[in-house]
Design a protein around this motif. Sequence first.
Motif, PDB file in Angstrom:
ATOM      1  N   GLU A   1       0.842  -1.196   0.000  1.00 39.76           N
ATOM      2  CA  GLU A   1       0.000   0.000   0.000  1.00 39.76           C
ATOM      3  C   GLU A   1       0.877   1.247   0.000  1.00 39.76           C
ATOM      4  O   GLU A   1       1.881   1.309   0.700  1.00 39.76           O
ATOM      5  N   SER A   2       0.488   2.231  -0.796  1.00 38.23           N
ATOM      6  CA  SER A   2       1.189   3.515  -0.814  1.00 38.23           C
ATOM      7  C   SER A   2       0.220   4.615  -1.203  1.00 38.23           C
ATOM      8  O   SER A   2      -0.481   4.503  -2.212  1.00 38.23           O
ATOM      9  N   SER A   3       0.172   5.646  -0.396  1.00 34.33           N
ATOM     10  CA  SER A   3      -0.688   6.794  -0.705  1.00 34.33           C
ATOM     11  C   SER A   3      -0.004   7.766  -1.655  1.00 34.33           C
ATOM     12  O   SER A   3      -0.546   8.838  -1.941  1.00 34.33           O
ATOM     13  N   GLY A   4       1.182   7.379  -2.143  1.00 38.44           N
ATOM     14  CA  GLY A   4       1.919   8.252  -3.055  1.00 38.44           C
ATOM     15  C   GLY A   4       1.772   7.871  -4.505  1.00 38.44           C
ATOM     16  O   GLY A   4       2.627   8.220  -5.325  1.00 38.44           O
ATOM     17  N   VAL A   5       0.691   7.168  -4.844  1.00 37.16           N
ATOM     18  CA  VAL A   5       0.531   6.678  -6.214  1.00 37.16           C
ATOM     19  C   VAL A   5       0.333   7.799  -7.232  1.00 37.16           C
ATOM     20  O   VAL A   5       0.494   7.585  -8.437  1.00 37.16           O
ATOM     21  N   ASP A   6      -0.020   8.998  -6.765  1.00 35.71           N
ATOM     22  CA  ASP A   6      -0.216  10.120  -7.694  1.00 35.71           C
ATOM     23  C   ASP A   6       1.094  10.789  -8.089  1.00 35.71           C
ATOM     24  O   ASP A   6       1.100  11.698  -8.912  1.00 35.71           O
ATOM     25  N   GLY A   7       2.209  10.352  -7.504  1.00 32.93           N
ATOM     26  CA  GLY A   7       3.497  10.898  -7.920  1.00 32.93           C
ATOM     27  C   GLY A   7       4.162  11.782  -6.891  1.00 32.93           C
ATOM     28  O   GLY A   7       3.630  12.033  -5.810  1.00 32.93           O
ATOM     29  N   PRO A   8       5.349  12.291  -7.233  1.00 30.80           N
ATOM     30  CA  PRO A   8       6.145  13.099  -6.298  1.00 30.80           C
ATOM     31  C   PRO A   8       5.565  14.482  -6.065  1.00 30.80           C
ATOM     32  O   PRO A   8       4.890  15.044  -6.926  1.00 30.80           O
ATOM     33  N   PHE A   9       5.846  15.020  -4.876  1.00 35.86           N
ATOM     34  CA  PHE A   9       5.402  16.378  -4.543  1.00 35.86           C
ATOM     35  C   PHE A   9       6.157  16.866  -3.325  1.00 35.86           C
ATOM     36  O   PHE A   9       6.780  16.080  -2.595  1.00 35.86           O
TER      37      PHE A   9
END
Length: 301
Positions: free
Chosen positions: A233-241
């Motif tokens: 699981e990772s809540s960073g699937v939308d990419g870097p920020f």
Amino acid sequence: MTERTDGETVPGGGAVVNFGDGWEGDGGAGRRPEDEGGRGVLTAFGRTMKTLRVRQGLEREEFGKRIGYSASTVASFEQGRRIPSPRTIERADEVLGADGLLNLWKEEVERAQYPVFFQGMAALEKEAIELVMYDTLVVNGLLQTEEYMRALLGMRRPPLDPETIELRVAVRLARQEALDRRPAPLLSFVMDESVLRRQYGGKDVLRRQLEHLLLAGQKQNAELQVMPLDCEESSGVDGPFTVVTRKDGRKFMYAEVQGTSALQTDQERAALAHARYGIIRSQALSPRESLEFIEGVLGSL
């Protein structure tokens, strides 16, 4: 209207300020108009300094000795190929008897380091009491070694010209002062495991980059965490920020993708991004586990 970080206003209720071509994420390519504008300022400053030096009858070598640089570095300043620090400008003004003429350039020269679209973010970094960053493709610019920087910039297609590469390397190195300035901002970095394994520039470059990360992870104001590839699981699937928190408590989110960068000024959305980062941190390895993980990757090279 919403106040931008550079003091201007933007329409749209403060949702997103789009700055065009990317910078820190290494999107885009070629010489950009923003780069040309910055180069023009640096070139004009360099010519002014050279004119004053010649009027004083000083050779580059002698002038360099007085301000603490070699003749070749003075030439780089005068030709707009290297960025002088504010202290260097002050010293040059004093040595050349410029009566403040060179000092007037300090703000412009500092701003010229960055493309127009990154100037707001650069100002925020200097004001930040907290910077939290999630990276999925490359090591964050605040943690890159000079070798790693050059490897990334050398991969651009179309290729960047040598002068642009030198300018961007100088800018990134200058930005890294954020790690050591006082009062120290709180810094948190989460990076995907794949970032640690990509051999940009070769094994030796990666090896020294990983060693640099281990040193950075020992700083009291910085925490490094790794998101392992086997994490389900990772809540960073939308990419870097990146989320920046300013002294007044306001938060801003900066993101880049495929040559486009945007600074999110809407406080609700920036706060949500900050909360999402907190979830990402909880899903990643702890700072201690992460440093041990990096040591393991380093040992496998």
